[in-house]
Design an enzyme around this catalytic site. Structure first.
Site, PDB file in Angstrom:
ATOM      1  CB  CYS A   1      52.483  40.133  35.887  1.00 42.35           C
ATOM      2  SG  CYS A   1      54.135  40.368  36.593  1.00 42.35           S
TER       3      CYS A   1
ATOM      4  CG  HIS B   1      49.959  39.422  39.987  1.00 41.84           C
ATOM      5  ND1 HIS B   1      50.070  38.380  39.088  1.00 41.84           N
ATOM      6  CD2 HIS B   1      51.151  40.056  39.966  1.00 41.84           C
ATOM      7  CE1 HIS B   1      51.287  38.376  38.559  1.00 41.84           C
ATOM      8  NE2 HIS B   1      51.967  39.386  39.075  1.00 41.84           N
TER       9      HIS B   1
ATOM     10  CD  GLU C   1      46.787  36.905  39.005  1.00 41.67           C
ATOM     11  OE1 GLU C   1      46.398  38.082  38.963  1.00 41.67           O
ATOM     12  OE2 GLU C   1      47.969  36.565  38.758  1.00 41.67           O
TER      13      GLU C   1
END
Lengths: 91, 228
Positions: free
Chosen positions: B90, B199, B201
């Protein structure tokens, strides 16, 4: 002190959704006949020393490496005469 | 894995907000997360680096434009060019583009809205440092949240990325932000530097994520480091 103005605009081929949103609002506000809106950024640099050729070259470098991302943006640099503030204050 | 390979640095810039999730993902994958502050000029002998998501420096100029000049970026650029794995997620992707480690740029979403949703992606290549544990063509679902996530580059660059197999992820089931050719993530020529807008994560535990599909990024790089 001199003022140098750097104008940064998205390249023509890059979509400008902000400009388009502004344009779409115009008829609602009664403004007709505006066929396109592009939104950009203006930087006003107050330069301490006289703007020599060399200083201007440095500002071009600054504009091309930092103020504008030349992958998506174009920029122009121009020297603007310093405002004559004392005249304005007398009015 | 203390002392061995698998130390993965996660850089915090002013405005970073996903660094804790990134560090947690590294730990869950079996690596050792290392906190790096953006003012540091020392990468503390990490084996790889993650640039997490967030709003670096408030993105006052352009997303990532000021963060790109943080002191930590000097050794990072040098080592990334020498082959160290770097993942930009991002805002981290935006920083990598502003650094010219990756080509192109990220622009305002074409519909102007901030998007937050679970996003399906197709893994277009398993040949990068961060995608070895996936299979080319595999589809994964990870969260996506951005306001300036539209990937743009000129046609020549886009053609080159496609021809060289450097489009790493593509959006599936709708393009969320107007990215050219549905591109969600790309890599550099060597495949050690990868950037993507969604994302991974945030998709490493079922308690908090839609899937655990994101864990593969971190296990991939750890395997790469051990076998390198």
């Amino acid at each position: 002190m001199a003022r140098v103005v750097v104008d940064v605009m998205l390249k023509p081929e890059i979509l400008d959704p902000q400009g388009q949103a502004v344009q779409r609002a115009l008829p609602r506000l009664g403004f007709e006949g505006i066929e396109g809106v592009r939104q950009g950024k203006r930087f006003e640099l107050e330069v301490a020393d006289p703007v020599t050729e060399e200083a201007l070259a440095r500002i071009h470098e600054l504009a091309g490496t930092f103020l504008a991302n030349t992958v998506i943006e174009n920029y122009t640099v121009r020297v603007e005469e310093p405002a004559r503030r004392e005249e304005g204050a007398a009015a | 894995m203390t002392g061995g390979l698998g130390r993965i640095g996660v850089v915090t810039f002013p405005g970073s907000l996903d660094e804790r999730d990134a560090r947690r993902a590294v730990g869950l994958a079996g690596g050792e997360p290392v906190e790096l502050w953006h003012r540091e000029k020392d990468l503390r002998q990490v084996d790889a680096v993650v640039l997490p998501g967030g709003f670096s420096y408030g993105d006052y100029l352009r997303c990532g434009a000021i963060a790109r000049f943080s002191p930590v970026m000097e050794p990072l650029l040098e080592q990334a060019r020498a082959g160290m794995p770097v993942l930009g997620i991002c805002n981290g992707f935006q920083v990598l583009c502003e650094s010219h480690l990756l080509p192109g740029a990220l622009t305002r979403n074409d519909h102007l809205h901030f998007v937050c949703r679970d996003q399906r992606l197709r893994v277009e290549t398993d040949g990068t440092a961060w995608t070895g544990d996936y299979e080319t063509g595999q589809e994964i679902t990870v969260p996506l949240k951005n306001g300036e996530g539209g990937y743009v580059a000129d046609e020549r660059t886009l053609d080159a990325l496609e021809a060289e197999g450097r489009v790493v992820f593509r959006y599936v089931g709708g393009n969320p932000n107007g990215s050219r050719r549905d591109i969600a993530g790309i890599s550099n020529e060597a495949g050690n530097v990868v950037g993507l807008m969604p994302h991974p994560e945030h998709a490493v535990e079922t308690l908090t994520g839609p899937t655990t599909d994101g864990l593969g990024f971190f296990t991939s790089v750890l395997k790469r480091l051990v076998t390198a």
